[in-house]
Scaffold this motif. Structure first.
Motif, mmCIF file in Angstrom:
data_model
loop_
_atom_site.group_PDB
_atom_site.id
_atom_site.type_symbol
_atom_site.label_atom_id
_atom_site.label_comp_id
_atom_site.label_asym_id
_atom_site.label_seq_id
_atom_site.Cartn_x
_atom_site.Cartn_y
_atom_site.Cartn_z
ATOM 1 N N MET A 41 0.847 -1.191 0.000
ATOM 2 C CA MET A 41 0.000 0.000 0.000
ATOM 3 C C MET A 41 0.880 1.237 0.000
ATOM 4 N N GLY A 42 0.317 2.355 -0.417
ATOM 5 C CA GLY A 42 1.084 3.593 -0.427
ATOM 6 C C GLY A 42 0.269 4.738 -0.982
ATOM 7 N N GLY A 43 0.887 5.911 -1.085
ATOM 8 C CA GLY A 43 0.224 7.071 -1.660
ATOM 9 C C GLY A 43 -0.008 6.888 -3.149
ATOM 10 N N SER A 44 -0.903 7.689 -3.702
ATOM 11 C CA SER A 44 -1.254 7.539 -5.118
ATOM 12 C C SER A 44 -0.053 7.732 -6.034
ATOM 13 N N ASP A 45 0.958 8.467 -5.586
ATOM 14 C CA ASP A 45 2.160 8.666 -6.404
ATOM 15 C C ASP A 45 3.055 7.422 -6.420
ATOM 16 N N GLN A 46 2.697 6.403 -5.638
ATOM 17 C CA GLN A 46 3.514 5.183 -5.539
ATOM 18 C C GLN A 46 3.014 4.042 -6.426
ATOM 19 N N TRP A 47 1.925 4.272 -7.173
ATOM 20 C CA TRP A 47 1.329 3.190 -7.955
ATOM 21 C C TRP A 47 2.344 2.542 -8.896
ATOM 22 N N GLY A 48 3.151 3.356 -9.568
ATOM 23 C CA GLY A 48 4.138 2.819 -10.499
ATOM 24 C C GLY A 48 5.168 1.941 -9.814
ATOM 25 N N ASN A 49 5.688 2.397 -8.674
ATOM 26 C CA ASN A 49 6.674 1.604 -7.929
ATOM 27 C C ASN A 49 6.064 0.307 -7.402
ATOM 28 N N ILE A 50 4.818 0.394 -6.909
ATOM 29 C CA ILE A 50 4.158 -0.782 -6.327
ATOM 30 C C ILE A 50 3.897 -1.842 -7.405
ATOM 31 N N THR A 51 3.409 -1.403 -8.565
ATOM 32 C CA THR A 51 3.095 -2.378 -9.611
ATOM 33 C C THR A 51 4.365 -2.981 -10.214
ATOM 34 N N THR A 52 5.492 -2.280 -10.112
ATOM 35 C CA THR A 52 6.756 -2.915 -10.503
ATOM 36 C C THR A 52 7.013 -4.119 -9.600
ATOM 37 N N GLY A 53 6.680 -3.992 -8.314
ATOM 38 C CA GLY A 53 6.824 -5.103 -7.378
ATOM 39 C C GLY A 53 5.921 -6.272 -7.716
ATOM 40 N N THR A 54 4.643 -5.982 -8.033
ATOM 41 C CA THR A 54 3.724 -7.075 -8.381
ATOM 42 C C THR A 54 4.175 -7.768 -9.666
ATOM 43 N N GLU A 55 4.734 -6.985 -10.593
ATOM 44 C CA GLU A 55 5.217 -7.558 -11.851
ATOM 45 C C GLU A 55 6.450 -8.432 -11.607
ATOM 46 N N LEU A 56 7.348 -7.979 -10.722
ATOM 47 C CA LEU A 56 8.546 -8.765 -10.407
ATOM 48 C C LEU A 56 8.157 -10.085 -9.737
ATOM 49 N N ILE A 57 7.175 -10.036 -8.854
ATOM 50 C CA ILE A 57 6.681 -11.255 -8.184
ATOM 51 C C ILE A 57 6.079 -12.213 -9.217
ATOM 52 N N ARG A 58 5.339 -11.656 -10.170
ATOM 53 C CA ARG A 58 4.728 -12.490 -11.213
ATOM 54 C C ARG A 58 5.799 -13.161 -12.068
ATOM 55 N N ARG A 59 6.819 -12.382 -12.460
ATOM 56 C CA ARG A 59 7.822 -12.908 -13.393
ATOM 57 C C ARG A 59 8.873 -13.777 -12.704
ATOM 58 N N LYS A 60 9.271 -13.363 -11.491
ATOM 59 C CA LYS A 60 10.384 -14.056 -10.833
ATOM 60 C C LYS A 60 9.906 -15.214 -9.962
ATOM 61 N N ALA A 61 8.734 -15.067 -9.338
ATOM 62 C CA ALA A 61 8.242 -16.104 -8.421
ATOM 63 C C ALA A 61 6.975 -16.787 -8.929
ATOM 64 N N GLN A 62 6.524 -16.361 -10.128
ATOM 65 C CA GLN A 62 5.267 -16.885 -10.684
ATOM 66 C C GLN A 62 4.133 -16.776 -9.652
ATOM 67 N N GLY A 63 4.156 -15.648 -8.906
ATOM 68 C CA GLY A 63 3.176 -15.438 -7.844
ATOM 69 C C GLY A 63 2.202 -14.322 -8.160
ATOM 70 N N LYS A 64 1.209 -14.185 -7.309
ATOM 71 C CA LYS A 64 0.181 -13.152 -7.451
ATOM 72 C C LYS A 64 0.243 -12.242 -6.234
ATOM 73 N N ALA A 65 0.363 -10.950 -6.476
ATOM 74 C CA ALA A 65 0.386 -9.982 -5.378
ATOM 75 C C ALA A 65 -0.579 -8.846 -5.708
ATOM 76 N N TYR A 66 -0.866 -8.010 -4.714
ATOM 77 C CA TYR A 66 -1.927 -7.019 -4.836
ATOM 78 C C TYR A 66 -1.437 -5.625 -4.443
ATOM 79 N N ALA A 67 -2.218 -4.620 -4.852
ATOM 80 C CA ALA A 67 -1.800 -3.231 -4.613
ATOM 81 C C ALA A 67 -2.997 -2.355 -4.288
ATOM 82 N N ILE A 68 -2.775 -1.421 -3.347
ATOM 83 C CA ILE A 68 -3.767 -0.395 -3.000
ATOM 84 C C ILE A 68 -3.031 0.925 -2.833
ATOM 85 N N THR A 69 -3.585 1.986 -3.406
ATOM 86 C CA THR A 69 -3.032 3.315 -3.103
ATOM 87 C C THR A 69 -4.137 4.210 -2.544
ATOM 88 N N VAL A 70 -3.702 5.224 -1.823
ATOM 89 C CA VAL A 70 -4.631 6.154 -1.181
ATOM 90 C C VAL A 70 -4.397 7.557 -1.732
#
Length: 430
Positions: free
Chosen positions: A194-223
């Protein structure tokens, strides 16, 4: 578990959410994290929304993780920044990390016995042993430059409108933050960032890395980023940031910041910065609208957030200090204030220095008002004011024959003079 996303929604704390996140959180207890930047030895109220979100997450039955960016603090987040930030050395970072830790422990339950205890982690602990070669080989290869360039935080700094560009150091920030999410996913089963709305890009880089590197599913919320109705920056005053540490912002000034909120802001802030339930908040708003001059929302907001940040005793002292200027108070109320709060209350009040010898011998009122100060224009003005019973020493009316002694000193150094209800003057004894 309660509906965490719905709690954010009615409080106006939901900006972006990745598909399926709400459903996943309703069905699964999980860990979620927010990062805090250790750029100072205290957080300021601009970080309060993030702290409150972690607490709501904990209240909903999940495990909150507060990540202190000991490593990423050395790189600098370009999100929302128009220029590169100064990088911090290890000693400064260590001091700042300790201060941020103390701030967070006031709000979150880190008790090891708690079923959904909060955790505090520092990304320096896992980043410090990774070599550059290992990082670019094992992590960098999973995220393309095209993907990184598409992020708003990067595009803005590389656009023709930007005069400063972006260093390679800042360009790599999203990879570092993405790796944090991947690490916590692997080590703590952390499925949400989770994070501020300006963090969406950084957060989704994390979900993408988890998908590609760990073949996992992760989630994101911004405020949403908190703004004030009049367009001025939230958390700023004429003297600068409103901090969570008392040595930077006293509880009195902290309380005053919330108390001075506009009606529109108070209605917004009471949802975001308290844990009052929806029915209580709605009743408070309705009651306030019926009698706005009573400032019920501002008073309740100030009470709740000051107690949460500094405790009940600090709130009582802040309230007492507020009443000194705007309500009935006594010399004993004044003398119970610590020096910093006293100076905060009477910030900007004209003052004069008198000698300790004068006080030891007993300073007569003509001297205090005119002869040794410039509170009143002349000795004659001083005598007239005294005869009119218009002069107070430390909030108590006095006569012409009164002498100021050591017994009158506040914090062993100050005496408060007053003419009428609103004209104050400070004697500083040296």
């Amino acid at each position: 578990m309660t509906n965490f996303v719905e709690e954010l929604r009615w409080r106006g704390l939901l900006h972006d959410i990745m598909p399926d996140t709400e459903d996943y959180l309703l069905k699964n207890k999980t860990a979620g994290y927010i990062g805090f930047d250790p750029t100072a030895d205290s957080l300021h109220i601009g970080s309060l929304v993030q702290i409150f979100i972690l607490k709501h997450f904990q209240n909903a039955g999940h495990n909150p993780i507060a990540l202190i960016g000991g490593a990423t603090g050395m790189v600098g987040d370009p999100s929302g920044k128009s220029a590169e930030r100064n990088l911090l050395d290890e000693a400064t970072l260590a001091k700042n990390v300790a201060g941020v830790r103390e701030n967070l422990e006031r709000f979150l339950d880190f008790d090891a016995a708690a079923e959904n205890k909060a955790e505090l982690v520092n990304n320096y602990d896992w980043m410090k042993d990774i070599s550059l070669i290992d990082f670019v080989r094992d992590t960098g290869k999973h995220i393309t430059v095209n993907y990184m360039m598409a992020k708003d935080s990067v595009k803005k700094r590389l656009s023709s409108e930007s005069s400063v560009g972006m260093s390679f150091t800042e360009f790599t920030y999203q990879l570092f933050q993405g790796y944090d999410f991947y690490h916590l996913y692997q080590e703590k089963n952390c499925r949400l960032q989770m994070g501020g709305s300006d963090q969406w890009g950084n957060i989704t880089t994390g979900t993408e890395l988890i998908r590609r590197k760990a073949q996992g599913k992760a989630y994101a919320i911004t405020v949403p980023l908190v703004t004030k109705a009049d367009g001025t920056k939230f958390g700023k005053t004429e003297s600068g940031n409103v901090w969570l540490n008392t040595d930077r912002t006293s509880p009195y000034k902290y309380y005053q910041y919330w108390l001075n909120s506009s009606d529109e802001d108070a209605e917004n802030f009471i949802k975001k910065f308290t844990f009052l339930d929806k029915e209580t908040v709605e009743n408070l708003i309705a009651e306030h609208k019926e009698n706005p001059h009573l400032r019920l929302l501002q008073k309740k907001l100030g009470e709740e957030v000051t107690i949460l940040t500094h405790g009940k005793e600090a709130y009582k002292n802040a309230l007492k200090a507020s009443n000194i200027l705007f309500g009935k108070s006594t010399a004993s109320d004044l003398k119970s204030l610590d020096e910093q709060t006293f100076l905060d209350v009477f910030d900007g009040v004209p003052q004069a220095t008198v000698s300790a010898t004068d006080i030891e011998e007993g300073l007569d009122m003509i001297g205090a008002l005119a002869a040794k100060t410039d509170f009143l224009k002349s000795n004659g003005d001083a005598r007239r004011a005294l005869k009119e019973n218009a002069i107070s020493v430390n909030k108590e009316k006095i006569k012409e024959d009164y002498s100021i002694t050591k017994e009158d000193l506040i914090a062993n150094k100050y005496v408060l003079l007053q003419r009428g209800k609103k004209t104050y003057y400070l004697l500083v004894v040296e």
